[in-house]
Design an enzyme around this catalytic site. Structure first.
Site, short mmCIF file in Angstrom:
data_model
loop_
_atom_site.label_atom_id
_atom_site.label_comp_id
_atom_site.label_asym_id
_atom_site.label_seq_id
_atom_site.Cartn_x
_atom_site.Cartn_y
_atom_site.Cartn_z
N GLU A 90 0.83 -1.21 0.00
CA GLU A 90 0.00 0.00 0.00
C GLU A 90 0.86 1.26 0.00
O GLU A 90 0.52 2.26 -0.65
CB GLU A 90 -0.94 -0.01 1.20
CG GLU A 90 -2.13 0.92 1.06
CD GLU A 90 -3.30 0.48 1.92
OE1 GLU A 90 -4.33 0.06 1.36
OE2 GLU A 90 -3.19 0.56 3.16
N GLU A 94 2.10 1.74 -3.47
CA GLU A 94 1.02 2.24 -4.33
C GLU A 94 0.76 3.73 -4.07
O GLU A 94 0.54 4.50 -5.01
CB GLU A 94 -0.26 1.44 -4.07
CG GLU A 94 -1.40 1.80 -5.00
CD GLU A 94 -2.63 0.93 -4.79
OE1 GLU A 94 -3.57 1.05 -5.60
OE2 GLU A 94 -2.66 0.14 -3.84
N CYS A 144 -8.55 -2.48 3.44
CA CYS A 144 -8.49 -3.57 4.42
C CYS A 144 -9.86 -4.03 4.89
O CYS A 144 -10.04 -5.18 5.28
CB CYS A 144 -7.68 -3.13 5.64
SG CYS A 144 -6.00 -2.65 5.26
N SER A 147 -7.36 1.33 -2.92
CA SER A 147 -6.12 0.58 -3.12
C SER A 147 -6.41 -0.79 -3.73
O SER A 147 -7.39 -1.45 -3.39
CB SER A 147 -5.40 0.42 -1.78
OG SER A 147 -4.32 -0.48 -1.90
N LYS A 203 -15.83 -10.29 7.07
CA LYS A 203 -14.76 -11.14 6.55
C LYS A 203 -15.32 -12.46 6.01
O LYS A 203 -14.72 -13.08 5.13
CB LYS A 203 -13.72 -11.42 7.64
CG LYS A 203 -12.84 -10.23 7.98
CD LYS A 203 -11.92 -9.87 6.83
CE LYS A 203 -11.01 -8.70 7.18
NZ LYS A 203 -10.17 -8.29 6.03
N GLU A 212 -16.18 -11.58 2.57
CA GLU A 212 -14.97 -11.37 1.79
C GLU A 212 -14.34 -12.70 1.39
O GLU A 212 -13.89 -12.86 0.24
CB GLU A 212 -13.96 -10.55 2.60
CG GLU A 212 -12.68 -10.25 1.83
CD GLU A 212 -11.62 -9.56 2.67
OE1 GLU A 212 -11.02 -8.59 2.19
OE2 GLU A 212 -11.40 -10.00 3.82
N GLU A 257 -13.24 -13.02 -6.38
CA GLU A 257 -11.91 -12.47 -6.61
C GLU A 257 -10.83 -13.19 -5.82
O GLU A 257 -9.65 -13.14 -6.18
CB GLU A 257 -11.86 -10.97 -6.24
CG GLU A 257 -12.71 -10.08 -7.10
CD GLU A 257 -14.08 -9.86 -6.51
OE1 GLU A 257 -14.68 -8.81 -6.80
OE2 GLU A 257 -14.57 -10.73 -5.76
N CYS A 264 -11.26 -2.32 14.00
CA CYS A 264 -11.51 -3.75 14.16
C CYS A 264 -11.71 -4.17 15.62
O CYS A 264 -12.34 -5.19 15.89
CB CYS A 264 -10.37 -4.56 13.56
SG CYS A 264 -10.09 -4.22 11.81
#
Length: 431
Positions: free
Chosen positions: A143, A146, A163, A183, A218, A221, A226, A364
């Site tokens: 990151e 980037e 994230c 990102s 999560k 996710e 992907e 989190c």
């Protein structure tokens, strides 16, 4: 939904979940429906929650007083894998988990329980156990690179962090025009998932990768296309901190009597920068540590006091970049209503170079998969992560020797394939 499940019979129509969804998270996936004795909490036109505007943050379940909305459990499936002799079960543990477990076993809340968690997982039958902080170190390096590239090119700024899966989901549904600003880095869980599956792919057993996370989103996710190769997910199961606690109790383990144990090799190295990912502002602080030219201990203190720390919903900071000829304008938000307010400012013309977004207020440590606690308890969890950072001998991700070994070995020639993702492409395909 992959994240939460509802039992309408337990609902007392208190409206806490509705207020959370509308006023704190700005999602509006649920509301009161009908009147009188027929009143209920429902999605629009009573559509399944998975087909609604729900982004999977799970904060509705975190405030539900009766258990009418709870985190969807994967415990039984994980137990079956642990009892399968043909499976090699590997776990990774997120930073925020280590400061949320102790209270449930009568221990000091902000004490770092990572060593005991590792010991408990070994006794439950996990074959290898790693720390997601290692994946966070990879995220910091990618990151930061980037960000520097975009700053040099002056394109697609601000750079938004990637994230938080609930934030990604929210952006896809409400601000698709900003997806190019997010990102391309995978989350630490998914980066580490790719590395783990690649490392153990030659094993003679079926590799089962379990992620222990503070977050309900999560689960969604992990199931995204992907993050699958030939239909096989990089993370097979996600269990929350609450599920971990129940599994420890189901196994009959006396948590307080466990002697702390270390995570396994070859991924046994991590830095303080990865540990603080679990609290709002932690990702930003880790990235600043990476791009800062001055690497002295005094710089670490100045970064900590630059405005990136604290539980405020919206924080702003300005830090020097390069040789000091330029300043980076940074924003840090937690809670999606705060994120939406910031996005309105950005679309109105306010400039930032880097924006960290966490869907859960406080980051989190306040994830819906964590045990319930007060605001003071959440603050203590954050302090616990910063204390763990202080105890780490290595503070910056680029100083983790494991990172260079990965880049020269397993990741060589495959960095984009294993560590990055294109959410923009997914949105175009759906249309």
């Amino acid at each position: 939904s992959l994240c939460i499940t509802r039992d309408r019979n337990k609902c007392i129509l208190c409206g806490d979940c509705v207020r959370m969804c509308w006023e704190v998270q700005n999602v509006g996936a649920i509301d009161f429906a009908y009147r009188g004795s027929k009143m209920s909490i429902s999605t629009i036109f009573a559509q399944p929650i998975a087909e609604s505007d729900c982004i999977g943050c799970g904060q509705c379940s975190a405030v539900c007083p009766t258990g009418a909305i709870v985190v969807k459990s994967d415990r039984d499936r994980v137990w079956r894998e642990l009892n399968d002799q043909n499976s090699k079960v590997i776990a990774q543990i997120a930073p925020a988990v280590r400061v949320a477990v102790n209270r449930e076993f009568g221990l000091a809340e902000k004490e770092n329980a990572m060593g005991r968690i590792v010991a408990a997982l070994r006794r439950m039958g996990f074959d290898s156990i790693f720390d997601t902080s290692t994946g966070a170190d990879l995220t910091v390096l990618e990151e930061a690179a980037e960000l520097e590239k975009r700053l040099d090119q002056g394109e697609n700024l601000p750079l938004f962090t990637s994230c938080c899966p609930a934030w990604i989901n929210y952006c896809e549904k409400n601000y698709p025009e900003l997806l190019s600003h997010i990102s391309t880095c995978r989350s630490p869980m998914q980066m580490f998932g790719s590395v783990i599956k690649e490392q153990f792919k030659t094993s003679g057993k079926k590799i089962v990768h379990v992620a222990v996370m503070p977050c309900t989103a999560k689960k969604f996710e992990a199931a995204r296309d992907e993050f699958k190769i030939d239909g096989v997910p990089m993370v097979d199961y996600v269990i929350t901190t609450q599920e971990l606690i129940r599994m420890i109790k189901e196994a009959g383990i006396v948590f307080g009597d466990l002697e702390p144990e270390a995570v396994d090799m070859p991924f046994g190295s991590m830095t303080g920068a990865g540990v603080i990912f679990g609290v709002t502002g932690g990702v930003t602080e880790a990235v600043i540590r990476r791009i800062a030219m001055d690497k002295t201990p005094g710089t670490l203190s100045s970064i900590a006091f630059s405005g990136v720390r604290g539980m405020d919903g919206i924080k702003e900071a300005t830090v020097p970049y390069g040789n000091g000829e330029r300043e980076l304008k940074i924003a840090i938000v937690s809670g999606l209503k705060n994120a939406d307010d910031l996005l309105q400012r950005i679309t109105a013309g306010k400039h930032y170079d880097f924006v960290e977004v966490m869907a859960c207020p406080g980051g989190c440590i306040s994830g819906a998969g964590q045990p319930f606690t007060t605001l003071k308890g959440k603050e203590n969890r954050g302090k616990g992560l910063y204390s763990a950072d202080k105890l780490c001998s290595v503070k910056r991700s680029e100083e983790n020797s494991l990172m260079m070994s990965l880049y020269k070995g397993l990741l060589k020639g495959r960095i984009h394939e294993l560590l990055h993702v294109d959410y923009q492409g997914r949105k175009v395909e759906e249309k």
